[in-house]
Design a protein around this motif. Sequence first.
Motif, PDB file in Angstrom:
ATOM      1  N   THR B 115       0.838  -1.211   0.000  1.00  0.00           N
ATOM      2  CA  THR B 115       0.000   0.000   0.000  1.00  0.00           C
ATOM      3  C   THR B 115       0.868   1.253   0.000  1.00  0.00           C
ATOM      4  OG1 THR B 115      -1.698  -1.212   1.186  1.00  0.00           O
ATOM      5  CG2 THR B 115      -1.853   1.181   1.252  1.00  0.00           C
ATOM      6  N   ARG B 118       2.130   1.884  -3.441  1.00  0.00           N
ATOM      7  CA  ARG B 118       1.042   2.438  -4.264  1.00  0.00           C
ATOM      8  C   ARG B 118       0.820   3.923  -3.951  1.00  0.00           C
ATOM      9  NH1 ARG B 118      -5.072  -0.022  -3.701  1.00  0.00           N
ATOM     10  NH2 ARG B 118      -6.144   1.245  -5.281  1.00  0.00           N
ATOM     11  N   LEU B 119       0.871   4.261  -2.661  1.00  0.00           N
ATOM     12  CA  LEU B 119       0.710   5.655  -2.231  1.00  0.00           C
ATOM     13  C   LEU B 119       1.825   6.535  -2.777  1.00  0.00           C
ATOM     14  CD1 LEU B 119      -0.204   5.086   1.488  1.00  0.00           C
ATOM     15  CD2 LEU B 119      -1.573   6.411  -0.139  1.00  0.00           C
ATOM     16  N   SER B 224      -4.831   4.655  17.522  1.00  0.00           N
ATOM     17  CA  SER B 224      -3.764   4.774  16.530  1.00  0.00           C
ATOM     18  C   SER B 224      -4.347   4.694  15.138  1.00  0.00           C
ATOM     19  CB  SER B 224      -2.770   3.632  16.718  1.00  0.00           C
ATOM     20  OG  SER B 224      -3.437   2.403  16.466  1.00  0.00           O
ATOM     21  N   LEU B 225      -3.488   4.970  14.158  1.00  0.00           N
ATOM     22  CA  LEU B 225      -3.819   4.738  12.757  1.00  0.00           C
ATOM     23  C   LEU B 225      -2.862   3.682  12.244  1.00  0.00           C
ATOM     24  CD1 LEU B 225      -4.159   8.401  11.435  1.00  0.00           C
ATOM     25  CD2 LEU B 225      -6.003   6.751  11.704  1.00  0.00           C
ATOM     26  N   ASN B 226      -3.324   2.908  11.274  1.00  0.00           N
ATOM     27  CA  ASN B 226      -2.461   1.930  10.625  1.00  0.00           C
ATOM     28  C   ASN B 226      -1.269   2.650   9.942  1.00  0.00           C
ATOM     29  OD1 ASN B 226      -2.111   1.177   7.606  1.00  0.00           O
ATOM     30  ND2 ASN B 226      -2.499  -0.779   8.581  1.00  0.00           N
ATOM     31  N   ALA B 228       0.294   2.295   7.083  1.00  0.00           N
ATOM     32  CA  ALA B 228       0.130   2.704   5.685  1.00  0.00           C
ATOM     33  C   ALA B 228      -0.828   3.896   5.610  1.00  0.00           C
ATOM     34  CB  ALA B 228      -0.407   1.536   4.850  1.00  0.00           C
ATOM     35  N   MET B 229      -1.878   3.865   6.426  1.00  0.00           N
ATOM     36  CA  MET B 229      -2.833   4.977   6.443  1.00  0.00           C
ATOM     37  C   MET B 229      -2.132   6.265   6.871  1.00  0.00           C
ATOM     38  SD  MET B 229      -5.873   5.942   5.889  1.00  0.00           S
ATOM     39  CE  MET B 229      -6.841   4.440   5.714  1.00  0.00           C
ATOM     40  N   GLY B 232      -0.077   7.610   4.056  1.00  0.00           N
ATOM     41  CA  GLY B 232      -0.898   8.245   3.025  1.00  0.00           C
ATOM     42  C   GLY B 232      -1.314   9.649   3.424  1.00  0.00           C
ATOM     43  N   ILE B 233      -1.751   9.807   4.656  1.00  0.00           N
ATOM     44  CA  ILE B 233      -2.213  11.121   5.118  1.00  0.00           C
ATOM     45  C   ILE B 233      -1.036  12.101   5.163  1.00  0.00           C
ATOM     46  CG2 ILE B 233      -3.186  12.353   7.108  1.00  0.00           C
ATOM     47  CD1 ILE B 233      -4.858   9.753   7.609  1.00  0.00           C
ATOM     48  N   LEU B 235       1.765  11.981   3.387  1.00  0.00           N
ATOM     49  CA  LEU B 235       2.195  12.303   2.018  1.00  0.00           C
ATOM     50  C   LEU B 235       1.255  13.317   1.389  1.00  0.00           C
ATOM     51  CD1 LEU B 235       3.323   8.876   0.523  1.00  0.00           C
ATOM     52  CD2 LEU B 235       4.749  10.784   1.271  1.00  0.00           C
TER      53      LEU B 235
END
Lengths: 239, 239
Positions: B115, B118-119, B224-226, B228-229, B232-233, B235
């Motif tokens: 992921t 991909r991001l 928390s956040l994952n 990969a998430m 993404g945020i 970036l």
Amino acid sequence: MLSKNEVKYIQSLCHKKQRNETGLFIAEGPKLAEEILVSNYIVEKIYALPEWIKKNNNINAAEITEKELNQISQLQTPNEILLIVKQSSVDFEPILKNNFTVVLDDIQDPGNLGTIIRLCDWFGVQQIICSNNTVELYNSKVIQSTMGSFVNVKICYKNLIDFFNSNKNIVVLGAVLNGINVHEVAKPKEAILLIGNEGKGISNDLLPFINKKITIPKKGKAESLNAAMATGILLSHLT
Amino acid sequence: MLSKNEVKYIQSLCHKKQRNETGLFIAEGPKLAEEILVSNYIVEKIYALPEWIKKNNNINAAEITEKELNQISQLQTPNEILLIVKQSSVDFEPILKNNFTVVLDDIQDPGNLGTIIRLCDWFGVQQIICSNNTVELYNSKVIQSTMGSFVNVKICYKNLIDFFNSNKNIVVLGAVLNGINVHEVAKPKEAILLIGNEGKGISNDLLPFINKKITIPKKGKAESLNAAMATGILLSHLT
């Protein structure tokens, strides 16, 4: 010791039909247990390994063996404890005024719905409205991937055409591939963020309800972002 | 028809050891095939169902049956085509000057690495530097979850302490839970974004190299956040 019938009964809750009939669902692992036990959810029964019971001796749980947990668990790696919990209603009237609301149009992947619930919980979004064809909240893959956040976010299921027809006074932001750059959209005080299905995007029936189409600008070559990832990035800009 | 030995050989590529020895990896599905076939990657062999061959009759592929594809596929739902591809080097000197670079400290989950690739491809980040303990790029779960983006992003593996010691002139932004609000950080012209392991965060050894700790502000209750998430945020705000 678990009887054969009890094992069968717990295993049957992996089926939506059985969950609907009983009004119950399964949640697993110490982290989810912790969240659920302090929430408004009513716990019907707890099955736990001796180590969990030792650490939580104030909580009434049925002690089971690792072998028994393997039999009833829906996880690849069972994790100390399994709870049978009463579903709460997924039919209520959301409060749209002065609120930021996420609306999901036919999200199919349980991991995506769970991740979106966790994201909403992180960004302080308190309600999610799902189309009737969105994956069921009490699917155990959804519940597990929320990491417990489903206890903090209100989730209802509705016919979205009826819903948008009765709520024409709230701005609807639609996540699409060719809208306004989300960096250029001011944080709204109240709004609906509409997220489409993983493959098809937002249904044609719902497009007329969108007031502003928004997009995460692409600088590279990837064709798309995953629906939950797009939701996370949009929420970070909009909330 | 596939011989027993051929089936065994292809199946063996699900093991890292076998991938290392042969320098090959597996990619599946028409979308990945399309990306790889126009990339610099060298395709060793293509196995495809008649329907794929009909649509792509200019490409040299071995026709196999659905049953054979099921035998060699590593997907739960095999998808028309399986490619055996030559690995390209994961050892090169990244160009940090005037570039935005992502550095990963021991990302373990193949889906997360895929992921993140991909991001990076979406946000135009052209290089990723992984610690030596990060999950292997050519693991098929990584490859599949990039959705083909691994052909557009350069990925290398390094000892990160040595790497940071030799590159002290580039600003390092570290994703942590108690840093500066990322909304308040100006988009850098050149920088390194350092992302930590899913459970442990950024290693203690690497913390001294961070010039600015940054955080995605939390407004709700989720813990928390994952990984990969979060990438993404971040970036989306920084690129």
